[in-house]
Structures are given as C-alpha cells and as structure tokens.
Design a protein around this motif. Structure first.
Motif, PDB file in Angstrom:
ATOM      1  N   TRP A 106     -62.529  58.276  25.823  1.00  0.00           N
ATOM      2  CA  TRP A 106     -62.934  59.225  24.788  1.00  0.00           C
ATOM      3  C   TRP A 106     -62.143  60.525  24.849  1.00  0.00           C
ATOM      4  O   TRP A 106     -61.774  61.073  23.814  1.00  0.00           O
ATOM      5  CB  TRP A 106     -64.435  59.492  24.897  1.00  0.00           C
ATOM      6  N   PHE A 107     -61.863  61.017  26.042  1.00  0.00           N
ATOM      7  CA  PHE A 107     -61.083  62.250  26.120  1.00  0.00           C
ATOM      8  C   PHE A 107     -59.624  62.001  25.765  1.00  0.00           C
ATOM      9  O   PHE A 107     -58.964  62.869  25.180  1.00  0.00           O
ATOM     10  CB  PHE A 107     -61.214  62.877  27.511  1.00  0.00           C
ATOM     11  N   ALA A 108     -59.101  60.825  26.103  1.00  0.00           N
ATOM     12  CA  ALA A 108     -57.748  60.480  25.645  1.00  0.00           C
ATOM     13  C   ALA A 108     -57.716  60.398  24.125  1.00  0.00           C
ATOM     14  O   ALA A 108     -56.769  60.867  23.476  1.00  0.00           O
ATOM     15  CB  ALA A 108     -57.306  59.155  26.261  1.00  0.00           C
ATOM     16  N   SER A 109     -58.754  59.811  23.544  1.00  0.00           N
ATOM     17  CA  SER A 109     -58.847  59.724  22.089  1.00  0.00           C
ATOM     18  C   SER A 109     -58.920  61.113  21.463  1.00  0.00           C
ATOM     19  O   SER A 109     -58.278  61.380  20.434  1.00  0.00           O
ATOM     20  CB  SER A 109     -60.082  58.909  21.701  1.00  0.00           C
ATOM     21  N   LEU A 110     -59.685  62.005  22.081  1.00  0.00           N
ATOM     22  CA  LEU A 110     -59.813  63.364  21.550  1.00  0.00           C
ATOM     23  C   LEU A 110     -58.481  64.109  21.603  1.00  0.00           C
ATOM     24  O   LEU A 110     -58.103  64.802  20.648  1.00  0.00           O
ATOM     25  CB  LEU A 110     -60.883  64.125  22.336  1.00  0.00           C
ATOM     26  N   VAL A 111     -57.756  63.958  22.702  1.00  0.00           N
ATOM     27  CA  VAL A 111     -56.458  64.627  22.835  1.00  0.00           C
ATOM     28  C   VAL A 111     -55.476  64.103  21.787  1.00  0.00           C
ATOM     29  O   VAL A 111     -54.758  64.876  21.133  1.00  0.00           O
ATOM     30  CB  VAL A 111     -55.896  64.430  24.255  1.00  0.00           C
ATOM     31  N   ALA A 162     -44.860  59.380   8.726  1.00  0.00           N
ATOM     32  CA  ALA A 162     -45.496  58.068   8.590  1.00  0.00           C
ATOM     33  C   ALA A 162     -46.142  57.603   9.887  1.00  0.00           C
ATOM     34  O   ALA A 162     -47.051  56.761   9.868  1.00  0.00           O
ATOM     35  CB  ALA A 162     -44.457  57.041   8.135  1.00  0.00           C
ATOM     36  N   LEU A 163     -45.692  58.140  11.022  1.00  0.00           N
ATOM     37  CA  LEU A 163     -46.252  57.751  12.317  1.00  0.00           C
ATOM     38  C   LEU A 163     -47.622  58.373  12.566  1.00  0.00           C
ATOM     39  O   LEU A 163     -48.445  57.809  13.302  1.00  0.00           O
ATOM     40  CB  LEU A 163     -45.283  58.161  13.431  1.00  0.00           C
ATOM     41  N   LEU A 164     -47.900  59.512  11.957  1.00  0.00           N
ATOM     42  CA  LEU A 164     -49.135  60.249  12.239  1.00  0.00           C
ATOM     43  C   LEU A 164     -50.401  59.429  11.961  1.00  0.00           C
ATOM     44  O   LEU A 164     -51.322  59.436  12.792  1.00  0.00           O
ATOM     45  CB  LEU A 164     -49.151  61.554  11.435  1.00  0.00           C
ATOM     46  N   PRO A 165     -50.505  58.718  10.830  1.00  0.00           N
ATOM     47  CA  PRO A 165     -51.719  57.911  10.626  1.00  0.00           C
ATOM     48  C   PRO A 165     -51.916  56.838  11.690  1.00  0.00           C
ATOM     49  O   PRO A 165     -53.059  56.539  12.069  1.00  0.00           O
ATOM     50  CB  PRO A 165     -51.501  57.291   9.239  1.00  0.00           C
ATOM     51  N   LEU A 166     -50.822  56.272  12.196  1.00  0.00           N
ATOM     52  CA  LEU A 166     -50.955  55.254  13.239  1.00  0.00           C
ATOM     53  C   LEU A 166     -51.445  55.869  14.547  1.00  0.00           C
ATOM     54  O   LEU A 166     -52.190  55.233  15.299  1.00  0.00           O
ATOM     55  CB  LEU A 166     -49.616  54.544  13.451  1.00  0.00           C
ATOM     56  N   LEU A 167     -51.039  57.101  14.831  1.00  0.00           N
ATOM     57  CA  LEU A 167     -51.556  57.787  16.017  1.00  0.00           C
ATOM     58  C   LEU A 167     -53.059  58.008  15.899  1.00  0.00           C
ATOM     59  O   LEU A 167     -53.805  57.853  16.879  1.00  0.00           O
ATOM     60  CB  LEU A 167     -50.842  59.127  16.208  1.00  0.00           C
ATOM     61  N   LEU A 168     -53.494  58.358  14.707  1.00  0.00           N
ATOM     62  CA  LEU A 168     -54.929  58.557  14.503  1.00  0.00           C
ATOM     63  C   LEU A 168     -55.679  57.232  14.620  1.00  0.00           C
ATOM     64  O   LEU A 168     -56.806  57.191  15.133  1.00  0.00           O
ATOM     65  CB  LEU A 168     -55.172  59.195  13.132  1.00  0.00           C
ATOM     66  N   GLN A 169     -55.066  56.148  14.164  1.00  0.00           N
ATOM     67  CA  GLN A 169     -55.681  54.830  14.330  1.00  0.00           C
ATOM     68  C   GLN A 169     -55.765  54.452  15.813  1.00  0.00           C
ATOM     69  O   GLN A 169     -56.746  53.841  16.254  1.00  0.00           O
ATOM     70  CB  GLN A 169     -54.876  53.777  13.564  1.00  0.00           C
ATOM     71  N   LEU A 170     -54.741  54.825  16.575  1.00  0.00           N
ATOM     72  CA  LEU A 170     -54.776  54.586  18.018  1.00  0.00           C
ATOM     73  C   LEU A 170     -55.931  55.350  18.658  1.00  0.00           C
ATOM     74  O   LEU A 170     -56.654  54.819  19.514  1.00  0.00           O
ATOM     75  CB  LEU A 170     -53.447  55.003  18.644  1.00  0.00           C
ATOM     76  N   SER A 171     -56.106  56.593  18.246  1.00  0.00           N
ATOM     77  CA  SER A 171     -57.219  57.393  18.752  1.00  0.00           C
ATOM     78  C   SER A 171     -58.553  56.743  18.416  1.00  0.00           C
ATOM     79  O   SER A 171     -59.466  56.685  19.251  1.00  0.00           O
ATOM     80  CB  SER A 171     -57.146  58.806  18.158  1.00  0.00           C
ATOM     81  N   LEU A 172     -58.669  56.240  17.199  1.00  0.00           N
ATOM     82  CA  LEU A 172     -59.906  55.577  16.782  1.00  0.00           C
ATOM     83  C   LEU A 172     -60.144  54.303  17.591  1.00  0.00           C
ATOM     84  O   LEU A 172     -61.283  53.987  17.959  1.00  0.00           O
ATOM     85  CB  LEU A 172     -59.828  55.256  15.290  1.00  0.00           C
ATOM     86  N   GLY A 173     -59.066  53.580  17.888  1.00  0.00           N
ATOM     87  CA  GLY A 173     -59.206  52.372  18.694  1.00  0.00           C
ATOM     88  C   GLY A 173     -59.705  52.670  20.098  1.00  0.00           C
ATOM     89  O   GLY A 173     -60.559  51.950  20.636  1.00  0.00           O
ATOM     90  N   LEU A 174     -59.188  53.727  20.720  1.00  0.00           N
ATOM     91  CA  LEU A 174     -59.660  54.116  22.050  1.00  0.00           C
ATOM     92  C   LEU A 174     -61.143  54.492  22.017  1.00  0.00           C
ATOM     93  O   LEU A 174     -61.903  54.162  22.940  1.00  0.00           O
ATOM     94  CB  LEU A 174     -58.830  55.290  22.576  1.00  0.00           C
ATOM     95  N   PHE A 175     -61.545  55.177  20.957  1.00  0.00           N
ATOM     96  CA  PHE A 175     -62.957  55.542  20.834  1.00  0.00           C
ATOM     97  C   PHE A 175     -63.835  54.299  20.716  1.00  0.00           C
ATOM     98  O   PHE A 175     -64.895  54.204  21.349  1.00  0.00           O
ATOM     99  CB  PHE A 175     -63.158  56.441  19.621  1.00  0.00           C
ATOM    100  N   PHE A 176     -63.402  53.327  19.924  1.00  0.00           N
ATOM    101  CA  PHE A 176     -64.183  52.108  19.750  1.00  0.00           C
ATOM    102  C   PHE A 176     -64.305  51.334  21.060  1.00  0.00           C
ATOM    103  O   PHE A 176     -65.374  50.795  21.382  1.00  0.00           O
ATOM    104  CB  PHE A 176     -63.544  51.224  18.675  1.00  0.00           C
ATOM    105  N   ILE A 177     -63.218  51.258  21.823  1.00  0.00           N
ATOM    106  CA  ILE A 177     -63.276  50.553  23.110  1.00  0.00           C
ATOM    107  C   ILE A 177     -64.238  51.265  24.058  1.00  0.00           C
ATOM    108  O   ILE A 177     -65.050  50.630  24.748  1.00  0.00           O
ATOM    109  CB  ILE A 177     -61.870  50.453  23.726  1.00  0.00           C
ATOM    110  N   GLY A 178     -64.153  52.590  24.095  1.00  0.00           N
ATOM    111  CA  GLY A 178     -65.093  53.345  24.915  1.00  0.00           C
ATOM    112  C   GLY A 178     -66.530  53.160  24.456  1.00  0.00           C
ATOM    113  O   GLY A 178     -67.458  53.120  25.273  1.00  0.00           O
ATOM    114  N   LEU A 179     -66.720  53.026  23.149  1.00  0.00           N
ATOM    115  CA  LEU A 179     -68.064  52.816  22.612  1.00  0.00           C
ATOM    116  C   LEU A 179     -68.633  51.475  23.073  1.00  0.00           C
ATOM    117  O   LEU A 179     -69.842  51.352  23.315  1.00  0.00           O
ATOM    118  CB  LEU A 179     -68.023  52.883  21.085  1.00  0.00           C
ATOM    119  N   CYS A 180     -67.763  50.474  23.209  1.00  0.00           N
ATOM    120  CA  CYS A 180     -68.219  49.176  23.713  1.00  0.00           C
ATOM    121  C   CYS A 180     -68.732  49.305  25.151  1.00  0.00           C
ATOM    122  O   CYS A 180     -69.796  48.767  25.492  1.00  0.00           O
ATOM    123  CB  CYS A 180     -67.081  48.159  23.644  1.00  0.00           C
TER     124      CYS A 180
END
Length: 242
Positions: A106-111, A162-180
């Motif tokens: 979650w903190f990696a996702s936040l950063v 164009a890379l910025l949205p993918l970085l945000l998707q990566l952040s969202l993915g880390l959050f989802f894994i942490g949520l699991c």
C-alpha cells in the motif's frame, strides 16, 4: 499566404496532439487525487498493525489486577481461559507477516500514485511550453516549431505522457494485491471473495493490453503501446501495425 497557411495547418496538428495528451493528464490527475486520498486512509489504518496494541496490553493488565485483588480477598475466581502474559517490552513485539506485506504494497502504491501526479504536472508544463510562441511572423513560428518538434520526439515527451496512466494502473494493482492480503487476514470468506475479483481485473487488463498485438483490428489501443510498436517495427518489420 503560403507561409501563413502552412503555419496554421501545423499549429492545428500540434494543438490537437497536445490537447489529447492534456485531456488524458487532467483525467489522470483527478483520479490520482481521489485514489491517493482513499489509499492514504487505508494506509493510516494498516500501519497500526505494525505497532504494539497498547489497548490490548491495558486490558490484560487490568484483568490480572482484578484477578489478584479477588484472590487476595479470598474470593474464588473462575477463569475460562489462561490469561496471556502482559507485554512490557516493545522489542518482544513481532508484526504479523500479512501486516508487513500489506503495508509494503500500500505504501509503494501510494508513492507511485503521488509520483505519477507529480510527473503529470511536469509533463503538462512541457506541453504548454511546446506550444508557446513569442514570434509574430509565420516563418519564425514554423522555424521555432521545426526546432522544437524533433526534440519532443527524441526526448520522448509524448511517450512519457502516455506512460503515466500505466503507472497509475500499476499503483492500483499493488493496492488490489494488498487488499487481498488484508481481507484474507481478517476473514477467509472475505478474502476468497476479493481474490477472484482482483484476479479477474488483472486478467482483463492484461488481455486489453495484449489483444492489439494479436489482432491489428482490435480497438483496444493504448498510446504507449502504439509508440512502442512503431519503434519496434523499425527493427522487427513483422510486428503488426496498430
């Protein structure tokens, strides 16, 4: 007149290209702000599991005091279970493994989310500066544009945008894994509900990225992928055209 018409055509092309990138960045900044606020609330709550629970220690101490007081007064005290020993030294505390994993994710996702928003602001300024012209004549404007445009390509400004949205998707993915991990630690059934949903999101997101590589007619186009494929075709002509 010819110079003026050419300058107008080129200006319209650049304006449309920059406008599309800016609109994506504006949407990204809005989502990043809301997402970071939600993620910060989760992170503040989860970090408490890395620290000793003072409330639980207080309850244990009070129960021991009550038991000792009752015993000294000659009263019979029925204990349904053995009381855990009071923790007096913080060095004895070991955070649960799941709590460490959740906080790392979650903190990696936040950063990543906050860094993406920071980069988005910078890229938006770069795009604004690219269109800024202080010259009056069409010839000077065209000359300035031809000086700036190759630099925009060689420094991959539009690819960075164009890379910025993918970085945000990566952040969202880390959050989802942490949520699991987080939901599974509290309730097994809740964890089994969250895991398939997150797995489905990862699967469909991956398919949306890969599908244009398998079929050029697929409408799931990603700007960064188009730039990557265009560069790749220069070295590997067999790659499909997006």
């Amino acid at each position: 007149t010819g110079w003026s018409d050419m300058q107008t055509t080129v200006r319209e092309f650049d304006t449309e290209k920059v406008k599309a990138s800016k609109e994506d960045i504006d949407a990204l900044l809005l989502f990043a702000g809301l997402y970071s606020a939600v993620l910060a609330a989760f992170s503040v709550f989860s970090i408490g599991f890395l620290l000793p629970d003072r409330g639980a220690e207080t309850v244990v101490l009070l129960r021991e005091l009550v038991s000792q007081g009752a015993a000294s007064a000659g009263q019979a005290v029925r204990r349904t279970r053995r009381l855990p020993p009071a923790v007096t030294d913080d060095s004895d505390f070991v955070a649960p493994t799941w709590a460490v994993r959740v906080n790392i994710l979650w903190f990696a996702s936040l950063v990543i989310s906050m860094a993406t928003a920071s980069y988005a602001i910078m890229v938006k300024q770069w795009l604004t500066e690219y269109l800024a012209m202080e010259y009056a004549s069409p010839q000077e404007r065209l000359r300035a544009r031809q000086y700036r445009y190759p630099a925009m390509k060689s420094w991959h400004v539009f690819s960075i945008a164009a890379l910025l949205p993918l970085l945000l998707q990566l952040s969202l993915g880390l959050f989802f894994i942490g949520l699991c991990y987080f939901t599974a630690a509290f309730n097994r059934q809740l964890g089994l509900t969250t895991l398939p949903l997150v797995s489905g999101w990862i699967f469909f997101f991956g398919m949306a990225i890969i599908s244009p590589l398998l079929s050029p007619r697929c409408p799931f186009k990603v700007t960064l992928l188009k730039h990557t494929m265009k560069t790749g075709r220069e070295h590997f002509p067999f790659l499909p055209t997006l």
